[in-house]
Design a protein around this motif. Structure first.
Motif, PDB file in Angstrom:
ATOM      1  N   SER A 374       8.041  -9.870  -8.726  1.00 16.39           N
ATOM      2  CA  SER A 374       8.666  -8.827  -9.538  1.00 16.39           C
ATOM      3  C   SER A 374       8.127  -7.458  -9.130  1.00 16.39           C
ATOM      4  CB  SER A 374       8.395  -9.075 -11.020  1.00 16.39           C
ATOM      5  OG  SER A 374       8.885 -10.329 -11.421  1.00 16.39           O
ATOM      6  N   SER A 375       9.006  -6.478  -9.087  1.00 12.13           N
ATOM      7  CA  SER A 375       8.592  -5.128  -8.734  1.00 12.13           C
ATOM      8  C   SER A 375       7.953  -4.432  -9.935  1.00 12.13           C
ATOM      9  CB  SER A 375       9.796  -4.320  -8.261  1.00 12.13           C
ATOM     10  OG  SER A 375      10.703  -4.129  -9.345  1.00 12.13           O
ATOM     11  N   TYR A 376       7.302  -3.327  -9.664  1.00 12.52           N
ATOM     12  CA  TYR A 376       6.710  -2.541 -10.752  1.00 12.52           C
ATOM     13  C   TYR A 376       7.790  -2.102 -11.738  1.00 12.52           C
ATOM     14  CZ  TYR A 376       5.035   1.525 -13.258  1.00 12.52           C
ATOM     15  OH  TYR A 376       4.732   2.425 -14.252  1.00 12.52           O
ATOM     16  N   PRO A 388       1.399   2.549 -13.015  1.00 13.49           N
ATOM     17  CA  PRO A 388       1.329   2.284 -11.567  1.00 13.49           C
ATOM     18  C   PRO A 388      -0.083   1.923 -11.109  1.00 13.49           C
ATOM     19  CG  PRO A 388       2.661   4.221 -11.998  1.00 13.49           C
ATOM     20  CD  PRO A 388       2.029   3.839 -13.303  1.00 13.49           C
ATOM     21  N   ALA A 389      -1.092   2.529 -11.735  1.00 15.64           N
ATOM     22  CA  ALA A 389      -2.475   2.225 -11.361  1.00 15.64           C
ATOM     23  C   ALA A 389      -2.804   0.763 -11.668  1.00 15.64           C
ATOM     24  CB  ALA A 389      -3.432   3.153 -12.098  1.00 15.64           C
ATOM     25  N   GLU A 393      -3.758  -2.290  -8.947  1.00 17.57           N
ATOM     26  CA  GLU A 393      -4.948  -3.117  -9.103  1.00 17.57           C
ATOM     27  C   GLU A 393      -4.586  -4.601  -9.121  1.00 17.57           C
ATOM     28  OE1 GLU A 393      -8.929  -4.049  -9.479  1.00 17.57           O
ATOM     29  OE2 GLU A 393      -7.953  -2.160  -8.943  1.00 17.57           O
ATOM     30  N   VAL A 394      -3.487  -4.941  -9.798  1.00 19.50           N
ATOM     31  CA  VAL A 394      -3.042  -6.335  -9.837  1.00 19.50           C
ATOM     32  C   VAL A 394      -2.659  -6.807  -8.440  1.00 19.50           C
ATOM     33  CG1 VAL A 394      -1.222  -7.874 -10.667  1.00 19.50           C
ATOM     34  CG2 VAL A 394      -2.331  -6.304 -12.251  1.00 19.50           C
ATOM     35  N   THR A 399      -3.447 -10.018  -3.544  1.00 17.47           N
ATOM     36  CA  THR A 399      -3.595 -10.080  -2.088  1.00 17.47           C
ATOM     37  C   THR A 399      -4.933 -10.692  -1.697  1.00 17.47           C
ATOM     38  OG1 THR A 399      -2.200  -8.107  -1.854  1.00 17.47           O
ATOM     39  CG2 THR A 399      -3.576  -8.706   0.026  1.00 17.47           C
ATOM     40  N   GLU A 400      -5.964 -10.313  -2.426  1.00 14.13           N
ATOM     41  CA  GLU A 400      -7.313 -10.813  -2.113  1.00 14.13           C
ATOM     42  C   GLU A 400      -7.399 -12.320  -2.342  1.00 14.13           C
ATOM     43  OE1 GLU A 400     -11.874 -10.295  -3.803  1.00 14.13           O
ATOM     44  OE2 GLU A 400     -10.412  -8.684  -4.118  1.00 14.13           O
ATOM     45  N   VAL A 401      -6.912 -12.795  -3.480  1.00 15.47           N
ATOM     46  CA  VAL A 401      -7.054 -14.220  -3.779  1.00 15.47           C
ATOM     47  C   VAL A 401      -6.139 -15.064  -2.900  1.00 15.47           C
ATOM     48  CG1 VAL A 401      -5.292 -14.364  -5.589  1.00 15.47           C
ATOM     49  CG2 VAL A 401      -7.269 -15.880  -5.665  1.00 15.47           C
TER      50      VAL A 401
END
Length: 425
Positions: A374-376, A388-389, A393-394, A399-401
Motif C-alpha cells: 500500500s502506498s502512503y 510521511p516521516a 520509518e516503517v 526493508t531492513e527485516v
C-alpha cells in the motif's frame, strides 16, 4: 382508428420529448455509476438499478397525461358519438399511447445498461421491470378516471405532483412498510440477489386495487354497490400487502445466491462466479500464492480449505470460518489488492487495538513480498494522523527485516505482534 392519428391526437406526443430527456438525465448523471459499479455484469442488477429512480417519474407522467385524456374524453362525449364501440375499448385506445411513453421511460435505461455492460436478460431479472410496466397501466386508469371528475387545469398538476410524492417520498420517512407498498422497488439489488415474489406482490397490490376500484365507475349498476365493492377491493388488497411487509426494515426481502459458481485449485479451493471468465485463473493463483506465503512465515497455521467470492452472497456475507473464507476477490482484483486484502484479513494481533504504526509495519512487510504494498496515500486516506516521516520509518524497518534470514523474519513478526499490544487497552 389509425395508429398515427391516435398518436398525433394524444397527449403522449408532447410528453415524449421531456419524458426521454428526464430519463436520460437520470441515467447519465445518477444511475450510470451504479450500473458500472460491480466487477461483472449481472442482469437483475442492471434492470433494477437502471429503473429504480424513474419509477415515480414514469408513474407521475402517465397519471398526468391520462388525466388530460380523461378530461378530453368527457368533454368530447366520445362515448355518445360511438355507441357501437364498447366503452373500455375507447378508454384502452386513449390510454395506450400514454402508457407506452411510461413504458419507454422504463425500457430506455434498461437498454442503455445492457448496452454498456453486455450480457443477456434473465427471467429473474424481469420482475422489477414488469412491476413498473403494470403500475404504469394502473396509474393510467386512475388518472383517466380523475380526469373525468376534475377540470383539466386542476387534474393534471394534482395527479403529477400527488403521484410523484406518494411514490417517491416514503423512502425518506417511517414506518418502513410504506416504502414497500408505494410501487417504487428501491431495493438496490446487488450481485447474486434477485427480487422475491412477495416483494413484487406487496408493491403491486395497493395501486392495482385502486385502479380496479376506479375502473368500476365504468360499470353499470347501483352507485352505492359499486362504491362498496371498490372500497372492499382496495382495503383487502392493501391489508394483504401490509401483512407481507409489516415486519420488514428499510430493505425488502431478496433471494440470495442467484449466480452460477465455478471452483478451481486446491488448498485452498477458490470459488468465483462463472462470469469471472478469464479472471478466474489469475485470482485463484494469487489467492493460493498469498496463503502459501502466510503459512511460510507462520502467520497462519494452515490456509482455509475453501475461499469463496463474498459477492456470491449479496449483502449477507457469512463470517469467515477455519474451513472457509469469504472475500471480495473480484472487487480486489479491480484494485490489484487481492494479496493485500487477504493479508489485512489474516494478520492477527493478540489485542483488539494494536499500535497502528507497528501494525502497518507487519502488513507492509508481507505486502512487500507479494508486490502489493500500500502506498502512503492509500494509508493516509484512512488515517489523517499518519505522517510521511512515520511512513519512511516503517519502510526502512520493512526493508531492513526483509533482508534477513527467514527464521529471523518470523521472529521479528512475532516480536512486532507482541510489541504492538503492549499497553494497548
Amino acid at each position: 382508428m389509425r395508429i398515427l392519428t391516435l398518436v398525433r391526437s394524444s397527449t403522449a406526443l408532447p410528453a415524449l420529448l421531456p419524458a426521454l430527456g428526464l430519463t436520460l438525465s437520470f441515467y447519465f448523471f445518477s444511475t450510470h455509476a451504479q450500473v458500472v459499479y460491480w466487477p461483472y455484469p449481472y442482469a437483475p442488477t442492471l434492470v433494477q438499478r437502471s429503473i429504480e429512480q424513474v419509477y415515480a417519474l414514469s408513474y407521475a407522467l402517465v397519471s398526468a397525461a391520462s388525466a388530460w385524456q380523461g378530461a378530453r374524453y368527457k368533454e368530447s362525449r366520445v362515448s355518445e358519438l360511438a355507441p357501437y364501440r364498447r366503452g373500455w375499448t375507447i378508454v384502452a385506445w386513449a390510454l395506450a399511447p400514454v402508457v407506452a411513453v411510461g413504458w419507454l421511460m422504463l425500457l430506455v435505461p434498461v437498454a442503455l445498461a445492457f448496452a454498456e455492460r453486455p450480457t443477456w436478460p434473465t427471467p429473474d431479472s424481469l420482475p422489477p421491470l414488469l412491476l413498473g410496466m403494470a403500475l404504469c397501466a394502473a396509474h393510467g386508469v386512475i388518472g383517466f378516471v380523475v380526469g373525468q371528475r376534475l377540470r383539466p387545469a386542476l387534474a393534471v398538476p394534482v395527479m403529477a405532483c400527488a403521484v410523484f410524492l406518494l411514490v417517491s417520498y416514503p423512502h425518506a420517512m417511517e414506518p418502513f412498510y410504506l416504502r414497500h407498498m408505494s410501487g417504487e422497488y428501491f431495493a438496490h439489488i446487488g450481485f447474486a440477489e434477485t427480487a422475491t415474489a412477495d416483494s413484487m406482490v406487496a408493491q403491486l397490490l395497493p395501486t392495482l386495487s385502486l385502479a380496479v376500484a376506479a375502473s368500476l365507475t365504468w360499470v353499470r349498476g347501483h352507485t352505492l354497490l359499486r362504491t362498496a365493492l371498490g372500497i372492499a377491493v382496495c382495503a383487502s388488497a392493501t391489508l394483504v400487502s401490509y401483512r407481507i411487509v409489516k415486519d420488514w426494515n428499510y430493505n425488502p426481502r431478496v433471494n440470495i445466491g442467484a449466480v452460477e459458481v465455478t471452483c478451481t485449485g486446491t488448498a485452498p479451493e477458490v470459488c468465483l462466479p462463472e462470469n469471472a471468465g478469464k479472471d478466474t485463473k489469475e485470482i485463484s493463483g494469487e489467492v493460493g500464492r498469498t496463503f502459501a506465503l502466510l503459512k511460510r512465515y507462520q502467520v497462519v497455521d494452515a490456509p482455509p480449505k475453501r475461499v469463496e467470492e463474498a459477492l456470491d452472497y449479496g449483502r449477507f456475507t457469512p463470517d469467515n470460518t477455519k474451513e472457509t473464507a469469504y472475500l471480495l476477490l473480484s472487487t480486489a482484483k479491480q484494485q490489484n489488492r487481492i494479496s493485500a486484502d487477504i493479508i489485512n484479513t489474516y494478520v492477527k494481533f493478540p489485542c483488539e487495538a494494536p499500535q497502528p504504526t507497528l501494525r502497518r509495519a507487519a502488513l507492509l512487510w508481507l505486502e512487500n513480498k507479494t508486490g502489493t504494498m500500500s502506498s502512503y496515500q492509500q494509508i493516509a486516506a484512512g488515517d489523517p494522523f499518519y505522517s510521511p516521516a512515520q511512513h519512511r520509518e516503517v519502510l526502512r524497518a520493512v526493508t531492513e527485516v526483509s533482508g534477513k534470514p527467514e527464521a529471523e523474519q518470523v521472529a521479528w513478526y512475532r516480536m512486532i505482534s507482541r510489541s504492538a499490544c503492549e499497553g494497548a487497552t
